[in-house]
Design a protein around this motif. Structure first.
Motif, PDB file in Angstrom:
ATOM      1  N   ASP A  31       0.820  -1.219   0.000  1.00 43.84           N
ATOM      2  CA  ASP A  31       0.000   0.000   0.000  1.00 43.84           C
ATOM      3  C   ASP A  31       0.852   1.267   0.000  1.00 43.84           C
ATOM      4  N   TYR A  32       1.877   1.326   0.826  1.00 41.60           N
ATOM      5  CA  TYR A  32       2.713   2.527   0.848  1.00 41.60           C
ATOM      6  C   TYR A  32       3.709   2.564  -0.304  1.00 41.60           C
ATOM      7  N   ASN A  33       3.663   1.535  -1.145  1.00 41.94           N
ATOM      8  CA  ASN A  33       4.427   1.523  -2.391  1.00 41.94           C
ATOM      9  C   ASN A  33       3.521   1.745  -3.609  1.00 41.94           C
ATOM     10  N   ASP A  34       2.341   2.346  -3.372  1.00 42.20           N
ATOM     11  CA  ASP A  34       1.384   2.693  -4.430  1.00 42.20           C
ATOM     12  C   ASP A  34       0.837   1.477  -5.166  1.00 42.20           C
ATOM     13  N   GLY A  35       0.815   0.318  -4.491  1.00 44.51           N
ATOM     14  CA  GLY A  35       0.422  -0.913  -5.148  1.00 44.51           C
ATOM     15  C   GLY A  35      -1.009  -1.328  -4.914  1.00 44.51           C
ATOM     16  N   PHE A  36      -1.251  -2.641  -5.043  1.00 44.50           N
ATOM     17  CA  PHE A  36      -2.585  -3.217  -4.948  1.00 44.50           C
ATOM     18  C   PHE A  36      -2.734  -3.996  -3.641  1.00 44.50           C
ATOM     19  N   VAL A  37      -3.949  -3.984  -3.084  1.00 46.53           N
ATOM     20  CA  VAL A  37      -4.262  -4.729  -1.871  1.00 46.53           C
ATOM     21  C   VAL A  37      -5.657  -5.333  -2.008  1.00 46.53           C
ATOM     22  N   ARG A 172     -17.000  -4.177   2.891  1.00 43.45           N
ATOM     23  CA  ARG A 172     -18.274  -4.701   3.366  1.00 43.45           C
ATOM     24  C   ARG A 172     -18.186  -6.206   3.547  1.00 43.45           C
ATOM     25  N   GLU A 173     -19.000  -6.712   4.448  1.00 40.00           N
ATOM     26  CA  GLU A 173     -19.008  -8.147   4.732  1.00 40.00           C
ATOM     27  C   GLU A 173     -19.319  -8.944   3.474  1.00 40.00           C
ATOM     28  N   GLY A 174     -18.571 -10.041   3.292  1.00 39.25           N
ATOM     29  CA  GLY A 174     -18.804 -10.911   2.149  1.00 39.25           C
ATOM     30  C   GLY A 174     -18.154 -10.451   0.873  1.00 39.25           C
ATOM     31  N   GLU A 175     -17.401  -9.348   0.940  1.00 40.31           N
ATOM     32  CA  GLU A 175     -16.743  -8.810  -0.246  1.00 40.31           C
ATOM     33  C   GLU A 175     -15.302  -8.440   0.092  1.00 40.31           C
ATOM     34  N   ALA A 176     -14.440  -8.560  -0.897  1.00 40.22           N
ATOM     35  CA  ALA A 176     -13.073  -8.060  -0.767  1.00 40.22           C
ATOM     36  C   ALA A 176     -12.999  -6.708  -1.458  1.00 40.22           C
ATOM     37  N   LEU A 177     -12.188  -5.816  -0.898  1.00 35.94           N
ATOM     38  CA  LEU A 177     -12.009  -4.482  -1.464  1.00 35.94           C
ATOM     39  C   LEU A 177     -10.719  -4.496  -2.289  1.00 35.94           C
ATOM     40  N   PHE A 178     -10.865  -4.598  -3.598  1.00 35.72           N
ATOM     41  CA  PHE A 178      -9.711  -4.574  -4.503  1.00 35.72           C
ATOM     42  C   PHE A 178      -9.341  -3.112  -4.716  1.00 35.72           C
ATOM     43  N   LEU A 179      -8.243  -2.709  -4.092  1.00 34.87           N
ATOM     44  CA  LEU A 179      -7.909  -1.288  -3.992  1.00 34.87           C
ATOM     45  C   LEU A 179      -6.577  -0.988  -4.667  1.00 34.87           C
ATOM     46  N   ASP A 180      -6.582   0.042  -5.508  1.00 40.77           N
ATOM     47  CA  ASP A 180      -5.369   0.599  -6.085  1.00 40.77           C
ATOM     48  C   ASP A 180      -4.931   1.745  -5.183  1.00 40.77           C
ATOM     49  N   CYS A 181      -3.836   1.553  -4.468  1.00 43.70           N
ATOM     50  CA  CYS A 181      -3.416   2.538  -3.470  1.00 43.70           C
ATOM     51  C   CYS A 181      -2.779   3.780  -4.090  1.00 43.70           C
ATOM     52  N   ARG A 182      -2.566   3.769  -5.392  1.00 42.33           N
ATOM     53  CA  ARG A 182      -2.030   4.973  -6.043  1.00 42.33           C
ATOM     54  C   ARG A 182      -3.117   6.017  -6.224  1.00 42.33           C
ATOM     55  N   ASP A 183      -4.254   5.622  -6.787  1.00 43.77           N
ATOM     56  CA  ASP A 183      -5.312   6.605  -7.048  1.00 43.77           C
ATOM     57  C   ASP A 183      -6.557   6.385  -6.198  1.00 43.77           C
ATOM     58  N   LEU A 184      -6.525   5.372  -5.308  1.00 45.49           N
ATOM     59  CA  LEU A 184      -7.622   5.026  -4.404  1.00 45.49           C
ATOM     60  C   LEU A 184      -8.879   4.572  -5.131  1.00 45.49           C
ATOM     61  N   LEU A 232       7.811   1.577  -6.120  1.00 50.26           N
ATOM     62  CA  LEU A 232       8.026   0.202  -6.568  1.00 50.26           C
ATOM     63  C   LEU A 232       6.867  -0.307  -7.410  1.00 50.26           C
ATOM     64  N   ARG A 233       5.726   0.345  -7.326  1.00 48.41           N
ATOM     65  CA  ARG A 233       4.574   0.009  -8.171  1.00 48.41           C
ATOM     66  C   ARG A 233       4.937   0.119  -9.654  1.00 48.41           C
ATOM     67  N   ASP A 234       5.894   0.971  -9.971  1.00 45.31           N
ATOM     68  CA  ASP A 234       6.241   1.224 -11.364  1.00 45.31           C
ATOM     69  C   ASP A 234       7.050   0.098 -11.995  1.00 45.31           C
TER      70      ASP A 234
END
Length: 364
Positions: A31-37, A172-184, A232-234
């Motif tokens: 996350d602090y490397n602008d990546g995916f979580v 939310r419950e029952g779902e994963a949050l696929f998040l791009d930490c670069r642009d949110l 490092l995302r790059d």
């Protein structure tokens, strides 16, 4: 003395707000490397109760610690204690021009401290939700996450990324949050219905404000300088040879982040296609990378993962959270999670002498 809001402050609370803890399925230290979580929520929550008071004073009671504290709005200062989380929030809100008054607040949480399940982010998000209602603040859920991160980075002094706060605010419950930490940008991905999510706390607490976590961030920043990239995302997987040529331990640190970003994308694809075997393989690979390349695991957590590997009903297991203690997340066959989680907890306790806690699935 009772620890209810009325017994502590002499009146009823006006607002009650909550936020869940989170478990990160995969995507650690990206996350602090602008990546995916890819986090999701857990049933355990943090609750805040608030009421307005005259003047600029904030009075707080932490029920789980049975401790009281107070400070004056505009006079926030680092103390190194739990009240810094409150001070950090009011300081950041004031800096953004939001008008606050004094208030009384009672805090309580089901999320174990130092468990790697975002107890701090749950507290910050719950508090910001409560203050939003109490003072009619014009802030949305993404802004709540941003403010919570600023509070923790600033006055608290923990150089964390944005994942925990976004997960506690938006997942939310029952779902994963696929998040791009670069642009949110984010997408909610339904979790497979035919698995049990098992979370086992090792009994070893960690602390993000400590030196090891911040050291890893500094190592990533130095790797970026040497590689000539903004983050490092790059770096794609095709650049691994260049990454691995860095001086140690920077090469291994960067290799973890680059490969972990790729594993998150593969995990999302595996969830969508229902390929639980592949998802489990990614969990084990992620843990090995955190253990060997990023060096944030510990012997107790490694033991839990190896015990999980011996269970036929477990698809995969990995350290979740920042590391240096905390919890393990596992994927088990539907209906088997409670049994295998209990069996792993018992054997772990016998071998390690620690007291684990099975957080999910809950007992029926």
């Amino acid at each position: 003395m009772s620890n209810t809001f009325v017994s502590q402050f002499g009146q009823e609370s006006q607002v009650t707000a909550r936020a869940p803890g989170r478990v990160n399925l995969i995507g650690e230290h990206t996350d602090y490397n602008d990546g995916f979580v890819l986090p999701t929520t857990i049933p355990q929550e943090t609750t805040v109760q608030l009421t307005r008071r005259e003047g600029p004073e904030v009075r707080a009671y932490a029920a789980d610690l049975d401790r009281r504290g107070s400070y004056t709005l505009g006079g926030e200062a680092h103390t190194g204690s739990w009240i810094d989380y409150l001070q950090g929030v009011t300081q950041e809100l004031t800096r953004d021009g939001h008008e606050l008054g004094g208030f009384d607040v009672r805090l309580s949480s089901e999320v174990p401290l130092g468990s790697g399940l975002s107890s701090s982010a749950a507290l910050l998000v719950a508090l910001l939700r409560g203050l939003r209602e109490l003072f009619s603040l014009q802030i949305d859920d993404v802004e709540i996450a941003r403010l919570a991160r600023r509070a923790e980075n600033g006055l608290v002094g923990a150089n964390v990324g944005i994942m925990d706060q976004m997960a506690c605010s938006l997942a939310r419950e029952g779902e994963a949050l696929f998040l791009d930490c670069r642009d949110l940008s984010f997408e909610r991905v339904p979790l497979p219905r035919d698995v049990d999510l098992v979370v086992l706390h090792s009994g070893v607490e960690h602390q993000h404000a400590g030196g090891d976590y911040n050291t890893r961030r500094a190592e990533c920043e130095r790797a970026c300088e040497l590689l000539g990239v903004a983050s490092l995302r790059d770096l794609p997987l095709g650049d691994l040879l260049r990454v691995e040529a860095l001086p140690e331990p920077l090469g291994r640190r960067a290799r973890h982040v680059v490969t972990e970003n790729a594993r998150v994308l593969e995990a999302v694809a595996a969830i969508r296609s229902g390929d639980l075997a592949k998802l489990g393989e990614l969990f084990f690979a992620s843990h090995a990378s955190m253990r060997d390349d990023y060096e944030v695991s510990i012997a107790e957590v490694d033991l839990i993962v190896e015990l999980a590997r011996e269970q036929q009903a477990v698809y995969g297991a990995r350290l979740t959270g920042g590391g240096f203690g905390g919890s393990v997340v596992m994927l088990a066959r539907l209906g088997e999670g409670r049994r295998v989680g209990g069996a792993i907890a018992d054997e772990y306790a016998r071998r390690s002498g620690r007291t684990p806690k099975l957080l999910t699935p809950a007992a029926n």
